[in-house]
Design a protein around this motif. Sequence first.
Motif, PDB file in Angstrom:
ATOM      1  N   UNK A 134       7.248   6.268  -6.152  1.00  0.00           N
ATOM      2  CA  UNK A 134       5.806   6.096  -6.335  1.00  0.00           C
ATOM      3  C   UNK A 134       5.052   7.001  -5.378  1.00  0.00           C
ATOM      4  N   UNK A 135       5.603   7.242  -4.187  1.00  0.00           N
ATOM      5  CA  UNK A 135       4.974   8.185  -3.251  1.00  0.00           C
ATOM      6  C   UNK A 135       4.844   9.572  -3.876  1.00  0.00           C
ATOM      7  N   UNK A 136       5.861  10.009  -4.597  1.00  0.00           N
ATOM      8  CA  UNK A 136       5.792  11.305  -5.280  1.00  0.00           C
ATOM      9  C   UNK A 136       4.693  11.307  -6.338  1.00  0.00           C
ATOM     10  N   UNK A 137       4.579  10.202  -7.043  1.00  0.00           N
ATOM     11  CA  UNK A 137       3.521  10.079  -8.048  1.00  0.00           C
ATOM     12  C   UNK A 137       2.147  10.153  -7.390  1.00  0.00           C
ATOM     13  N   UNK A 138       1.955   9.430  -6.295  1.00  0.00           N
ATOM     14  CA  UNK A 138       0.668   9.450  -5.594  1.00  0.00           C
ATOM     15  C   UNK A 138       0.322  10.871  -5.149  1.00  0.00           C
ATOM     16  N   UNK A 139       1.317  11.627  -4.736  1.00  0.00           N
ATOM     17  CA  UNK A 139       1.069  12.995  -4.274  1.00  0.00           C
ATOM     18  C   UNK A 139       0.450  13.847  -5.377  1.00  0.00           C
ATOM     19  N   UNK A 140       1.017  13.842  -6.578  1.00  0.00           N
ATOM     20  CA  UNK A 140       0.508  14.738  -7.625  1.00  0.00           C
ATOM     21  C   UNK A 140      -0.692  14.143  -8.354  1.00  0.00           C
ATOM     22  N   UNK A 141      -0.858  12.828  -8.301  1.00  0.00           N
ATOM     23  CA  UNK A 141      -1.940  12.147  -9.016  1.00  0.00           C
ATOM     24  C   UNK A 141      -3.216  12.062  -8.197  1.00  0.00           C
TER      25      UNK A 141
ATOM     26  N   UNK B 108       0.857  -1.184   0.000  1.00  0.00           N
ATOM     27  CA  UNK B 108       0.000   0.000   0.000  1.00  0.00           C
ATOM     28  C   UNK B 108       0.897   1.239   0.000  1.00  0.00           C
ATOM     29  N   UNK B 109       0.736   2.063  -1.029  1.00  0.00           N
ATOM     30  CA  UNK B 109       1.573   3.249  -1.173  1.00  0.00           C
ATOM     31  C   UNK B 109       0.707   4.493  -1.073  1.00  0.00           C
ATOM     32  N   UNK B 110       0.911   5.271  -0.018  1.00  0.00           N
ATOM     33  CA  UNK B 110       0.319   6.593   0.109  1.00  0.00           C
ATOM     34  C   UNK B 110       1.398   7.635  -0.170  1.00  0.00           C
ATOM     35  N   UNK B 111       1.007   8.882  -0.216  1.00  0.00           N
ATOM     36  CA  UNK B 111       1.988   9.930  -0.483  1.00  0.00           C
ATOM     37  C   UNK B 111       3.004  10.056   0.651  1.00  0.00           C
ATOM     38  N   UNK B 112       2.622   9.608   1.849  1.00  0.00           N
ATOM     39  CA  UNK B 112       3.475   9.777   3.021  1.00  0.00           C
ATOM     40  C   UNK B 112       4.201   8.496   3.434  1.00  0.00           C
ATOM     41  N   UNK B 113       4.086   7.431   2.630  1.00  0.00           N
ATOM     42  CA  UNK B 113       4.796   6.209   2.968  1.00  0.00           C
ATOM     43  C   UNK B 113       4.094   4.976   2.447  1.00  0.00           C
ATOM     44  N   UNK B 114       4.674   3.817   2.757  1.00  0.00           N
ATOM     45  CA  UNK B 114       4.128   2.562   2.263  1.00  0.00           C
ATOM     46  C   UNK B 114       4.196   1.493   3.342  1.00  0.00           C
ATOM     47  N   UNK B 115       3.352   0.456   3.174  1.00  0.00           N
ATOM     48  CA  UNK B 115       3.334  -0.675   4.095  1.00  0.00           C
ATOM     49  C   UNK B 115       2.760  -1.878   3.367  1.00  0.00           C
ATOM     50  N   UNK B 116       3.089  -3.059   3.830  1.00  0.00           N
ATOM     51  CA  UNK B 116       2.505  -4.285   3.301  1.00  0.00           C
ATOM     52  C   UNK B 116       1.243  -4.586   4.096  1.00  0.00           C
ATOM     53  N   UNK B 117       0.117  -4.670   3.424  1.00  0.00           N
ATOM     54  CA  UNK B 117      -1.142  -4.735   4.164  1.00  0.00           C
ATOM     55  C   UNK B 117      -2.243  -5.402   3.348  1.00  0.00           C
TER      56      UNK B 117
ATOM     57  N   UNK C   3       1.638  -3.029  -6.315  1.00  0.00           N
ATOM     58  CA  UNK C   3       1.418  -1.793  -5.579  1.00  0.00           C
ATOM     59  C   UNK C   3      -0.069  -1.469  -5.543  1.00  0.00           C
ATOM     60  N   UNK C   4      -0.526  -0.967  -4.417  1.00  0.00           N
ATOM     61  CA  UNK C   4      -1.914  -0.532  -4.256  1.00  0.00           C
ATOM     62  C   UNK C   4      -1.873   0.949  -3.895  1.00  0.00           C
ATOM     63  N   UNK C   5      -2.442   1.793  -4.742  1.00  0.00           N
ATOM     64  CA  UNK C   5      -2.383   3.241  -4.540  1.00  0.00           C
ATOM     65  C   UNK C   5      -3.797   3.817  -4.483  1.00  0.00           C
ATOM     66  N   UNK C   6      -3.946   5.018  -3.925  1.00  0.00           N
ATOM     67  CA  UNK C   6      -5.279   5.642  -3.923  1.00  0.00           C
ATOM     68  C   UNK C   6      -5.751   5.928  -5.350  1.00  0.00           C
ATOM     69  N   UNK C   7      -7.061   5.813  -5.553  1.00  0.00           N
ATOM     70  CA  UNK C   7      -7.631   6.190  -6.841  1.00  0.00           C
ATOM     71  C   UNK C   7      -7.311   7.625  -7.174  1.00  0.00           C
TER      72      UNK C   7
END
Length: 477
Positions: free
Chosen positions: A364-371, A14-23, A55-59
């Motif tokens: 990928x965190x940087x990508x999640x931030x702008x996307x 799980x990848x958020x803009x502020x970090x990632x974890x296996x979940x 990877x699982x990212x926010x929509x």
Amino acid sequence: MSHTPELVVANGTVVNSFGRSNAHVIIHDGKITRLVEASEPVPHAARTIDATGRLVIPGGVDGHCHVAQVTGRFRTLDDYKTTSTAALWGGTTTIIDFGIPRDAQETPLMAVLNKKDLARESRCDVALHGAVVSWDETVPWQLEQLAAEGVRSVKMYTTNRGTTMADGGTIIKVMREMVRLDGLTYIHAEHDPIITDCTQQHADDGRIGIEHLHRTRPELAEEISVKETLAMAEYTGAPVYFVHQTTPGAVDLVSEARSRGQEAYSETCPHYLTLDDSAYGSAFPEWYACCPPMRSAETVAALKERLFNGAIHTVSSDHSCYDLSQKRERTDDIRAMPHGLPGVETRMPVTFTALMTDPARNSVEDFVEVFSAGPARINAVPGKGTIGEGFDADLVIFDPLETRVVDGRNLHMGTDFSPFHGVKLTGWPAVVVSAGKIVLDSEGFHDPGPVGRFVARNGFREHTTAQDTLTSAPAAI
């Protein structure tokens, strides 16, 4: 009533803009109810997707779309069903459209209510921006009504004289109202006198066809307009968001204002990060008719550098769905042709490809931030942009290694071209979950029907404060 989760996305990173974890991501009633460490057993659910090794990212949240837009005698060829479907194909689960008055008879409030009604056909969630062209005594009341509807931003154009342009007096008055209503001012920044004169000079010389578009709207026009608008925002104390910035100078002006304490934001678009003005010398220059136009290769490289260093806060599509027959009606005169590009479906891979040209500096965190995260936070869209307990179950199982060559004819945006036709792009959605429902997987698209919700947005400063509290101490899993 059963409390069995409807869906579990298991074993993903799980990848958020502020970090990632296996979940494992637990989903019920359209919400993320829990995140469970991947070392724990997979909870029982009605359906489970195994995301091992993925990877699982926010929509995605696309903060700048134009759906069923009327500009002069042209209307984009899409509707909410078409554009929302294309958005989901591209990993975007929330779009923010504009209610722009189509003529002097349509008020800002009427324009938004019309779009809100049309959005009932949307397959994904929809929020809206308002727009003001001219000031009258009813505007404060209309902006109050828009805020009550959950429309907390207003767009104004500093160019397009005679159609959508707002004069300086209108901009200042609207900014004051947006401060009062805890809203955000959106600005299309191009200096109209410079553009009008430059365009006329080219027309007088017979250089007014599409191949000359980039010469009629110089970088200076954008940067002077940004500078003037920042001064008005500083004067009124208004938070301001600049759409589709194309030059490093424009972005730097925003960065300098932020260093002085102003609340100012820079958006750019995928095409400005990856295409340059040589496109206007190609066999099909009409594929690239947009305003502002593409810039020089040197400017594109410098703009991308601003993305890498975090000076650009969001990447939005500026989606406008014309087709080639509309584009080709008046390629001989850029003043008479429609400008705007289809892009809601390709925003994910183009943005990711642009960022990953320098993987040593970007993640990928940087990508999640702008996307996703940045557009949701800045636009005060509740429940979006983060994979976390209580957030909407909008997420993408993302393949950062998948490469495809774009075929503009086989996309889903309701048009017959893409400015990225023939371009190799990396980073595509493998599975898309919207409001807890699987809408895209290896079997194709599963049309959920007109289930998209209108999302009422929070106040700008109210939301920023709440989000800062949430992300400063993310819940343990």
